[in-house]
Design an enzyme around this catalytic site. Structure first.
Site, PDB file in Angstrom:
ATOM      1  N   ASP A 104       1.079  -1.230  -0.018  1.00  0.00           N
ATOM      2  CA  ASP A 104      -0.064   0.022   0.083  1.00  0.00           C
ATOM      3  C   ASP A 104       0.993   1.101   0.024  1.00  0.00           C
ATOM      4  OD1 ASP A 104      -2.887   0.793   0.380  1.00  0.00           O
ATOM      5  OD2 ASP A 104      -2.011   1.793   2.025  1.00  0.00           O
ATOM      6  N   TYR A 229      -3.268  10.194   1.939  1.00  0.00           N
ATOM      7  CA  TYR A 229      -4.363  10.611   0.887  1.00  0.00           C
ATOM      8  C   TYR A 229      -4.185  12.243   0.535  1.00  0.00           C
ATOM      9  CZ  TYR A 229      -6.216   6.193   1.821  1.00  0.00           C
ATOM     10  OH  TYR A 229      -6.050   4.693   2.124  1.00  0.00           O
ATOM     11  N   HIS A 289      -5.964  -7.189  -1.875  1.00  0.00           N
ATOM     12  CA  HIS A 289      -5.317  -5.852  -1.554  1.00  0.00           C
ATOM     13  C   HIS A 289      -4.522  -6.662  -0.133  1.00  0.00           C
ATOM     14  CE1 HIS A 289      -4.014  -1.971  -1.524  1.00  0.00           C
ATOM     15  NE2 HIS A 289      -4.225  -1.577  -0.124  1.00  0.00           N
TER      16      HIS A 289
END
Length: 314
Positions: A104, A229, A289
């Site tokens: 990630d 983010y 994921h």
């Protein structure tokens, strides 16, 4: 596992960072770098596997995550901080060079560290994220794309704030374990995309969820929204990147990230090989994921084989 994993805090660049460790490290050190909504615990299966194989496993909680300190200015978050923290962790542990295993958003500082500090890096193994110099463009994705939503200051906080931490982590785990990119409709928020009737993935237990929830209870979601983010736009492409160390990408074919613009072509069209001459790519057909939790034995075998194929010179 509790008996084999040791926990400590290290003074790193003005913050106290939590680090979990296992193994003696006769053959070298492996540093595990988590993503979101993850934590050191995300690597529990891999830590014990590399420790049993003769390596020292080190899994920090990034700054602002889990048991590590919160930075005083979350909005100043940058990937450079993570790279510098990683270097300081190696120095604090007297580790001359290490293998980096990341997933990630943890993949970004792992790749950057290897490019900036090849003499401190034995090799890099990243799960689910190839090297995307300059990043993946989200301009072709709709407004409801979860990253676009979470980039908006306050939006995720308002959405998450309606629920307890355990429910938030549960929902994100459910969404991120699917093969489709989480995208909300105009009249929805991201938390609306799953409810308590949606079962957890079969490989993720209620006990696992309780561990994650307890760690996010401490950290909250303020910094995790900033990193990664709201910091994505701060990334600068590296000029003429060329990896001087082995790079191994393991991609679950059911990982929703596979559907991000540009990801499949980087992997399958030879683009990444231009940056990483010593590159290996492996696909896990049903992998999600969270492939390291979903298929720990498969990932452990691939990881230990990668370590053994690149013995650390004294």
């Amino acid at each position: 596992m509790e008996q084999q994993v040791e926990h400590s805090h290290l003074p790193i660049r003005g913050l106290s960072l939590h680090v979990a460790q296992a193994g003696k490290g006769e053959l070298g050190t492996v540093v595990f770098l988590h993503g979101f909504p993850e934590i050191w615990y995300s690597w529990r299966h891999q830590m014990l596997a590399v420790a049993a194989a003769g390596y020292r496993a080190v899994a920090p909680d990034w700054r602002g995550y889990g048991l590590s300190d919160q930075p005083p200015e979350p909005e100043a978050a940058s990937y450079d901080d993570l790279v510098e923290d990683l270097l300081a962790i190696l120095d604090a542990l007297s580790v001359p060079k290490a293998f980096l295993v990341a997933k990630d958003f943890g993949a970004r500082p792992a790749y950057e560290f290897a490019l900036r500090h090849p003499s401190r890096t034995c090799g890099v193994m990243c799960l689910g994220i190839p090297f995307l110099n300059g990043g993946s463009s989200s301009t072709s994705l709709p407004e409801g794309f979860y990253i676009l939503r979470w980039r908006e200051p306050g939006r995720a906080e308002a959405d998450f704030g309606q629920y307890d931490v355990k429910r938030v982590v549960r929902t994100i785990y459910v969404l991120f374990s699917r093969s489709e990119i989480p995208i909300a409709k105009e009249d929805q928020e991201i938390m609306d995309l799953a409810d308590l009737s949606t079962p957890l993935p079969e490989w993720f237990t209620e006990d696992d969820l309780a561990v994650y929830a307890s760690l996010y209870e401490k950290s909250g979601f303020r910094y995790p929204m900033e990193m990664p983010y709201r910091s994505l736009h701060k990334r600068k492409p590296i000029e003429d990147p060329k990896f001087q160390v082995p790079v191994f990408v393991v991609m679950g074919e059911k990982d929703y990230v596979f559907k991000f613009p540009g990801v499949e072509s980087v992997l399958k069209d030879g683009i990444m090989e231009k940056f990483a001459p010593d590159l290996k790519i492996t696909y896990i057909p049903e992998g999600s994921h969270f492939v390291q939790e979903q298929f720990p034995d498969k990932v452990n075998d691939l990881l230990v084989s990668f370590l053994k194929d690149h013995p650390v010179s004294a």
